[in-house]
Design an enzyme around this catalytic site. Structure first.
Site, PDB file in Angstrom:
ATOM      1  N   GLU A 181       0.867  -1.179   0.000  1.00  8.65           N
ATOM      2  CA  GLU A 181       0.000   0.000   0.000  1.00  8.65           C
ATOM      3  C   GLU A 181       0.902   1.227   0.000  1.00  8.65           C
ATOM      4  O   GLU A 181       1.899   1.281   0.726  1.00  8.65           O
ATOM      5  CB  GLU A 181      -0.890   0.001   1.249  1.00  8.65           C
ATOM      6  CG  GLU A 181      -1.728   1.271   1.421  1.00  8.65           C
ATOM      7  CD  GLU A 181      -2.558   1.238   2.709  1.00  8.65           C
ATOM      8  OE1 GLU A 181      -2.970   0.131   3.126  1.00  8.65           O
ATOM      9  OE2 GLU A 181      -2.777   2.313   3.305  1.00  8.65           O
ATOM     10  N   GLU A 186      -2.234  11.901   2.700  1.00  8.60           N
ATOM     11  CA  GLU A 186      -2.981  11.414   3.859  1.00  8.60           C
ATOM     12  C   GLU A 186      -2.746  12.365   5.035  1.00  8.60           C
ATOM     13  O   GLU A 186      -1.639  12.859   5.243  1.00  8.60           O
ATOM     14  CB  GLU A 186      -2.549  10.002   4.241  1.00  8.60           C
ATOM     15  CG  GLU A 186      -3.445   9.362   5.297  1.00  8.60           C
ATOM     16  CD  GLU A 186      -3.092   7.912   5.571  1.00  8.60           C
ATOM     17  OE1 GLU A 186      -3.977   7.176   6.040  1.00  8.60           O
ATOM     18  OE2 GLU A 186      -1.928   7.518   5.311  1.00  8.60           O
TER      19      GLU A 186
END
Length: 401
Positions: A181, A186
């Site tokens: 991932e 973020e």
């Protein structure tokens, strides 16, 4: 170099044309041969000009070959959502969110395309909720999967707000975290600094001696250099950007910008550019990461194989609320009340939206011709040029013969 077939035909036709005792007229012979030469010269010049126009973007791979980044996929405008699937399961990060299907998202204006082509995804900012009720939002995943590439996102606005937890990331197919991932954008609440994170299986470590401008994320004073997602409460290995314009209110206030993630055998690197600093090569569609300076985050292959640990990645956008990160960090965020209480008020989520201009994915294209030392080696003709030669050469051959 030119195709072998046209050169062979030219040699044969020339030999026939000048053979002794030929009954052909000199004028027909000269016309045909001249036409052949012009045709082949046109192919060579066309390829040479095409290569010359990209010469400034030539890059050198680890094996010494030359390449450019060439466009593979463009996600934008009215067809954007046609190439993504809407995730409707429970949030794996335990957010207080209902991820809706496409029809529900469209009906409630959680996703739409503006008249000028901007792609909008947002959390519900109109419904007042009772305590403990989850808020509607969106999570989408690209139907296409990738193994390496250069991913460039141009956006005007990224989500933020108390209890808000957005991400732009890529996720491997198969069992998490063993196919990897990559979290490119973020953050939580109204943080000012973006965080880049990698999650993998074992045998992947963030090399802190690699060249990047960000700061390695720490837990309890210890750097998170182990990318193994099965350890340390799934923290992975991460880097926080230094720029206050990389996330939240400051990023949005200056018109957004561009984030880029380069994933190849040389590692996985991330850059971010606020609006007025977007490189000219990105704007022109000829990206050249070698001209962008140091990345803000870098997963170097000396500590982690970027090919073996990251496999079959889809592109993901989401906006969740509270959950493992935004919920657990809420008490120290400076936001009022509790995350559960904040979730009830729709006015808290007026900034919880993505506004995207384009998402472009580029792939490496190795070049078969080089411009070097003032001399041109012409690349192999394009398909349409070969077809043109296939039609024109027999016609000229009839004139010669």
């Amino acid at each position: 170099m030119l195709s072998v077939l046209p050169l062979t035909l030219l040699s044969l036709l020339s030999a026939i044309g000048f053979a002794s005792g030929s009954s052909r007229s000199v004028s027909g012979q000269s016309f045909a041969q001249t036409g052949l030469l012009l045709l082949l010269q046109h192919v060579g010049l066309t390829n040479g000009v095409s290569l010359d126009s990209r010469a400034n973007n030539l890059q050198t791979d680890t094996n010494g070959s030359s390449f450019i980044w060439t466009i593979q996929d463009t996600y934008e405008g009215k067809t954007f959502f046609d190439t993504f699937d809407f995730f409707t399961g429970s949030d794996p990060t335990h957010g207080m969110v209902n991820y809706t299907d496409r029809e529900t998202a469209l009906a409630n204006n959680l996703t739409f395309i503006t008249d000028d082509g901007k792609v909008i995804m947002k959390g519900d900012d109109t419904t007042t909720l009772a305590s403990g009720v989850y808020r509607n939002s969106v999570r989408i995943s690209s139907q296409k999967q990738y193994n390496t590439g250069l991913f460039i996102l141009d956006l005007n606005h990224a989500p933020w707000g108390c209890g808000v937890w957005p991400a732009w990331w890529t996720l491997g197919g198969g069992q998490w975290p063993y196919t990897g991932e990559i979290d490119i954008i973020e953050g939580v609440h109204d943080n000012a600094h973006n965080q880049v994170t990698w999650h993998t299986g074992p045998n992947c470590t963030l090399n802190t001696n690699a060249t990047f401008t960000g700061t390695v994320v720490t837990t309890n004073g210890q750097p998170n250099t182990l990318c193994d997602g099965t350890l340390n409460n799934n923290a992975g290995c991460g880097v926080t950007e230094w720029s206050r314009a990389s996330y939240g209110p400051v990023f949005d206030a200056q018109g957004g910008g561009v984030f880029a993630m380069k994933w190849d055998d040389q590692g996985i690197a991330v850059w971010s550019f606020y609006r007025v600093a977007v490189p000219a090569d990105v704007l022109s569609g000829n990206p050249d990461p070698s001209n962008w300076g140091e990345p803000v985050a870098m997963l170097d292959p000396s500590g982690c194989d970027p090919i073996a640990n990251f496999v079959n990645h889809s592109i993901v956008f989401d906006i969740t609320f509270c959950g493992d990160w935004a919920g657990n960090s809420y008490a120290t965020s400076g936001c009022p009340g509790t995350c559960t209480d904040r979730l009830m008020d729709p006015s808290n989520f007026v900034n919880a939206s993505w506004s995207i201009n384009t998402l472009k994915v580029y792939r490496k294209q190795t070049l078969t011709g080089l411009v070097s030392g003032g001399q041109r080696e012409t690349s192999v003709p394009a398909l349409h040029q070969v077809i043109w030669l296939g039609i024109a050469l027999p016609m000229l051959a009839l004139v010669v013969l």
